[in-house]
Design a protein around this motif. Structure first.
Motif, PDB file in Angstrom:
ATOM      1  N   LEU A  10       0.619  -1.239   0.351  1.00  0.00           N
ATOM      2  CA  LEU A  10      -0.150  -0.012  -0.207  1.00  0.00           C
ATOM      3  C   LEU A  10       0.603   1.382  -0.433  1.00  0.00           C
ATOM      4  O   LEU A  10       1.534   1.332   0.499  1.00  0.00           O
ATOM      5  N   THR A  11       1.232   2.616  -0.746  1.00  0.00           N
ATOM      6  CA  THR A  11       1.837   3.044  -1.431  1.00  0.00           C
ATOM      7  C   THR A  11       0.879   4.244  -1.334  1.00  0.00           C
ATOM      8  O   THR A  11      -0.564   4.441  -1.093  1.00  0.00           O
ATOM      9  N   SER A  12       1.330   5.608  -0.863  1.00  0.00           N
ATOM     10  CA  SER A  12       0.606   6.667  -1.571  1.00  0.00           C
ATOM     11  C   SER A  12      -0.556   7.237  -2.618  1.00  0.00           C
ATOM     12  O   SER A  12      -1.298   7.508  -2.808  1.00  0.00           O
ATOM     13  N   ALA A  13      -0.180   5.713  -3.956  1.00  0.00           N
ATOM     14  CA  ALA A  13      -0.351   6.098  -5.098  1.00  0.00           C
ATOM     15  C   ALA A  13      -1.135   5.198  -5.376  1.00  0.00           C
ATOM     16  O   ALA A  13      -2.186   4.819  -6.400  1.00  0.00           O
ATOM     17  N   GLY A  14      -1.533   4.805  -3.927  1.00  0.00           N
ATOM     18  CA  GLY A  14      -2.567   2.812  -4.207  1.00  0.00           C
ATOM     19  C   GLY A  14      -1.548   1.879  -3.790  1.00  0.00           C
ATOM     20  O   GLY A  14      -0.440   1.966  -3.558  1.00  0.00           O
ATOM     21  N   TRP A  15      -2.621  -0.037  -4.241  1.00  0.00           N
ATOM     22  CA  TRP A  15      -2.129  -0.920  -4.185  1.00  0.00           C
ATOM     23  C   TRP A  15      -0.244  -1.058  -5.182  1.00  0.00           C
ATOM     24  O   TRP A  15      -0.916  -0.491  -6.568  1.00  0.00           O
ATOM     25  N   VAL A  16       0.487  -1.468  -5.099  1.00  0.00           N
ATOM     26  CA  VAL A  16       1.788  -2.323  -6.062  1.00  0.00           C
ATOM     27  C   VAL A  16       2.031  -3.292  -5.173  1.00  0.00           C
ATOM     28  O   VAL A  16       1.953  -3.517  -4.708  1.00  0.00           O
TER      29      VAL A  16
END
Length: 155
Positions: A10-16
């Motif tokens: 989970l990142t600030s830009a969404g799931w990776v």
């Protein structure tokens, strides 16, 4: 020495879906956008920061001594990475005891402990009508108010 973990990150830009490498801090995240519901990989999420911790592991922050360390360790095992150790309304000498222990935990984080960021001081003195406990002191007195500079140095 760096380490890595693979999974749904989970990142600030969404799931990776990929790999996160880190040492004391995150060094890199490599992967591509993903819907974690579409694969069976583990979830890698940021740790919880708890701003109001009175206790854990059968211990209370107000005990002083190593209680804060026991509390920080049990909270770390359940996903808390950082916390504020919270006092209760109590006589100044009890708050002194708790803050000395909180200060020591802030100064040195031991392996396996959540980081103790500081203290959350609940009111040191409250009017009897709103006091959380029947033994709480009445309205602030000069001795209680004069303790604030000392408490600030402890934690």
């Amino acid at each position: 020495m760096s380490s890595s973990i693979q999974g749904n990150i989970l990142t600030s830009a969404g799931w990776v879906r990929g790999e996160i490498t880190f040492d004391q801090r995150i060094a890199a995240i490599h992967g591509s956008a993903a819907d974690p519901g579409q694969n069976g990989d583990d979830y890698v999420i940021p740790g919880f920061i708890d701003l109001h911790v009175h206790g854990g592991a059968g211990k209370d922050v107000m005990e002083g001594g190593d209680a804060v360390r026991s509390i920080a360790a049990v909270h770390a095992r359940h996903g808390t990475t950082s916390m504020l150790a919270t006092t209760m309304t109590a006589p100044p000498e009890d708050i002194d005891l708790a803050l000395r222990a909180i200060g020591a935990a802030c100064a040195e984080r031991r392996p396996g402990e959540a980081r103790v960021l500081g203290a959350h001081l609940e009111p040191a003195s409250t009017p009897a009508s709103s006091a959380p406990s029947p033994t709480s002191p009445a309205p602030p007195s000069w001795p209680t108010c004069s303790a604030w500079p000392r408490w600030r140095r402890c934690a």
